[in-house]
Design a protein around this motif. Sequence first.
Motif, short mmCIF file in Angstrom:
data_model
loop_
_atom_site.label_atom_id
_atom_site.label_comp_id
_atom_site.label_asym_id
_atom_site.label_seq_id
_atom_site.Cartn_x
_atom_site.Cartn_y
_atom_site.Cartn_z
N UNK A 94 0.82 -1.21 0.00
CA UNK A 94 0.00 0.00 0.00
C UNK A 94 0.86 1.26 0.00
N UNK A 95 1.97 1.25 0.72
CA UNK A 95 2.86 2.41 0.72
C UNK A 95 3.45 2.63 -0.67
N UNK A 96 3.83 1.55 -1.33
CA UNK A 96 4.36 1.65 -2.70
C UNK A 96 3.30 2.24 -3.63
N UNK A 97 2.09 1.73 -3.53
CA UNK A 97 1.02 2.25 -4.37
C UNK A 97 0.72 3.71 -4.06
N UNK A 98 0.84 4.10 -2.80
CA UNK A 98 0.63 5.49 -2.42
C UNK A 98 1.70 6.39 -3.04
N UNK A 99 2.93 5.95 -2.98
CA UNK A 99 4.05 6.72 -3.52
C UNK A 99 3.93 6.84 -5.05
N UNK A 100 3.51 5.78 -5.69
CA UNK A 100 3.42 5.78 -7.16
C UNK A 100 2.09 6.33 -7.68
N UNK A 101 1.16 6.60 -6.77
CA UNK A 101 -0.14 7.15 -7.18
C UNK A 101 -1.03 6.13 -7.86
N UNK A 102 -0.86 4.87 -7.53
CA UNK A 102 -1.64 3.81 -8.17
C UNK A 102 -3.11 3.85 -7.76
N UNK A 103 -3.96 3.62 -8.73
CA UNK A 103 -5.41 3.54 -8.48
C UNK A 103 -5.76 2.28 -7.70
N UNK A 104 -4.86 1.30 -7.67
CA UNK A 104 -5.12 0.05 -6.93
C UNK A 104 -5.35 0.32 -5.44
N UNK A 105 -4.79 1.40 -4.95
CA UNK A 105 -4.94 1.76 -3.54
C UNK A 105 -6.40 2.02 -3.17
N UNK A 106 -7.21 2.35 -4.17
CA UNK A 106 -8.62 2.67 -3.92
C UNK A 106 -9.55 1.47 -4.03
N UNK A 107 -9.02 0.32 -4.38
CA UNK A 107 -9.88 -0.88 -4.48
C UNK A 107 -10.45 -1.24 -3.12
N UNK A 108 -11.66 -1.74 -3.14
CA UNK A 108 -12.36 -2.06 -1.89
C UNK A 108 -11.59 -3.05 -1.02
N UNK A 109 -11.11 -4.13 -1.62
CA UNK A 109 -10.38 -5.15 -0.87
C UNK A 109 -9.11 -4.56 -0.23
N UNK A 110 -8.44 -3.70 -0.95
CA UNK A 110 -7.21 -3.08 -0.46
C UNK A 110 -7.51 -2.14 0.71
N UNK A 111 -8.68 -1.54 0.71
CA UNK A 111 -9.05 -0.64 1.80
C UNK A 111 -9.53 -1.40 3.03
N UNK A 112 -10.08 -2.61 2.85
CA UNK A 112 -10.67 -3.36 3.96
C UNK A 112 -9.71 -4.40 4.56
N UNK A 113 -9.06 -5.19 3.71
CA UNK A 113 -8.24 -6.31 4.17
C UNK A 113 -7.18 -5.93 5.21
N UNK A 114 -6.42 -4.85 5.02
CA UNK A 114 -5.42 -4.51 6.05
C UNK A 114 -6.04 -4.26 7.42
N UNK A 115 -7.24 -3.70 7.46
CA UNK A 115 -7.89 -3.45 8.75
C UNK A 115 -8.32 -4.75 9.42
N UNK A 116 -8.76 -5.70 8.62
CA UNK A 116 -9.14 -7.01 9.16
C UNK A 116 -7.90 -7.71 9.73
#
Length: 128
Positions: free
Chosen positions: A26-48
Amino acid sequence: MTDYYFPIKHLHMTAVGLSIILFVIRAYWSVTGSALLQRRLVRILPHVVDTVLLVCGVILAAMIGPNQPWILTKIVLLIAYIGVGTIAIKRGRTTRGRVTAALIAVAIFAYIVGVAITKDSGSWFSML
């Protein structure tokens, strides 16, 4: 210790591994500006995963007992890791700031792992 200690410890350690992997991605995607960071699974799974990690940690701390100063060190470092991690993924204003925060967060994480392994607040430095 109860019969549940080792299964909970192993679940905790599995969550530790998943947590850092998900953070780095997620940090890599944040630095690179990837749209993958906004996917639902990516937003939920780390919190679980982090919830499982925290719940297991609390249970293990209760099993071990209150007279373990290294557990307090882990808690303080965890708070620092979360704060710096939010800068790396969400709150960093610049790419350089996000990269710096990500590297600091990974260093804090490594220190926490050292505290857990050595059961000493000095972490890896206590082994010198």
